[in-house]
Scaffold this active site. Sequence first.
Site, mmCIF file in Angstrom:
data_model
loop_
_atom_site.group_PDB
_atom_site.id
_atom_site.type_symbol
_atom_site.label_atom_id
_atom_site.label_comp_id
_atom_site.label_asym_id
_atom_site.label_seq_id
_atom_site.Cartn_x
_atom_site.Cartn_y
_atom_site.Cartn_z
ATOM 1 N N GLY A 162 2.415 -0.360 1.695
ATOM 2 C CA GLY A 162 1.114 -0.911 1.333
ATOM 3 C C GLY A 162 -0.013 -0.070 1.903
ATOM 4 O O GLY A 162 0.143 1.133 2.115
ATOM 5 N N SER A 163 -1.112 -0.708 2.185
ATOM 6 C CA SER A 163 -2.298 0.021 2.638
ATOM 7 C C SER A 163 -2.200 0.402 4.111
ATOM 8 O O SER A 163 -1.491 -0.243 4.892
ATOM 9 C CB SER A 163 -3.555 -0.824 2.419
ATOM 10 N N GLU A 204 5.151 2.866 4.961
ATOM 11 C CA GLU A 204 4.855 3.798 3.871
ATOM 12 C C GLU A 204 3.503 3.362 3.329
ATOM 13 O O GLU A 204 3.389 2.342 2.650
ATOM 14 C CB GLU A 204 5.945 3.727 2.800
ATOM 15 N N LEU A 205 2.465 4.140 3.652
ATOM 16 C CA LEU A 205 1.092 3.663 3.485
ATOM 17 C C LEU A 205 0.308 4.483 2.465
ATOM 18 O O LEU A 205 0.860 5.002 1.513
ATOM 19 C CB LEU A 205 0.406 3.650 4.858
ATOM 20 N N CYS A 221 0.454 5.308 -4.464
ATOM 21 C CA CYS A 221 0.238 5.846 -3.123
ATOM 22 C C CYS A 221 0.232 7.368 -3.123
ATOM 23 O O CYS A 221 -0.449 7.991 -2.311
ATOM 24 C CB CYS A 221 1.295 5.315 -2.160
ATOM 25 N N LYS A 235 -14.065 -2.121 -6.543
ATOM 26 C CA LYS A 235 -13.888 -1.070 -5.542
ATOM 27 C C LYS A 235 -13.955 0.316 -6.193
ATOM 28 O O LYS A 235 -14.657 1.215 -5.705
ATOM 29 C CB LYS A 235 -12.550 -1.242 -4.824
ATOM 30 N N ILE A 284 -8.985 5.985 -3.269
ATOM 31 C CA ILE A 284 -9.676 5.166 -4.259
ATOM 32 C C ILE A 284 -8.714 4.190 -4.935
ATOM 33 O O ILE A 284 -9.064 3.051 -5.224
ATOM 34 C CB ILE A 284 -10.359 6.060 -5.313
#
Length: 272
Positions: free
Chosen positions: A16-17, A39-40, A73, A123, A171
């Site tokens: 994720g983030s 895992e970002l 990602c 966003k 982004i």
Amino acid sequence: MHIASHMDVDKVAFTGSTEVGREIMQAAARSNLKPVILELGGKSPFIIFEDADMEAAVEQSHQAIFYNQGQMCVAGSRTFVHESIYDEYLERAKTRAENRVVGDPFKPGVEHGPLADRNQYNKVMSYIRAGKEEGARLVTGGERVGRKGYYIQPTIFADVQDDMKICREEIFGPVMSVIKFKTVEEVIKRANQSEYGLGATLMTKNVDTINTVTRALRAGTVWVNAYGVLTPSAPFGGYKSSGFGRENGAYALTNYQQVKSVIMPIYNPTYL
């Protein structure tokens, strides 16, 4: 962070983030010091050298950022292009982006669907505004498509500088930032300046360039004259703020193992 805080949970693996990854690490530290695999995010460079196959470079870099509307990602969101082919590349990339078929992703032939939700749409649009405000040149896109659903046109910015927000921050949307470079040494340095290090791509026919750049880039996966090819046997994961630990391959197994040493004397009657 509920699970990461549990004392009876022995390990957490998270994709994720980067922001949530940091919170998971904090929760793991406050609980039972459970190990984590993260895992970002990413801001992957896609480097096109002067000897690259132009047709392949345009298509691969296009897919690298616009596949799944950039919601990946490993999206190749920083497109470094050698100065000698910069103008030609932009012209071709613009044409390809404008010909990308936008619409209902359940219909055959559609390449480009909506973003996940309103928050993500807002966003991405804020980043497009930031690109304009900071002086990047909008080549194509940048607008909403239709009034139903959160569709954004495939967007390309040119003349992007390293300190611009659209070049530094992830982004997670269909926004390509095209950056001009001159030398191998320069592009290695600039590609590595990011806080992220998940993926990278280089397009070139020069074996010396391939050997130099693949070794120098601080990224967990480096593609050469291709993009996004993954196999269960190849370890996948990141450097720096893209996380640590690896998925897939034999390396992944070590993340779920713990070493134990057992020490005992060799049989000797004096011990009885």
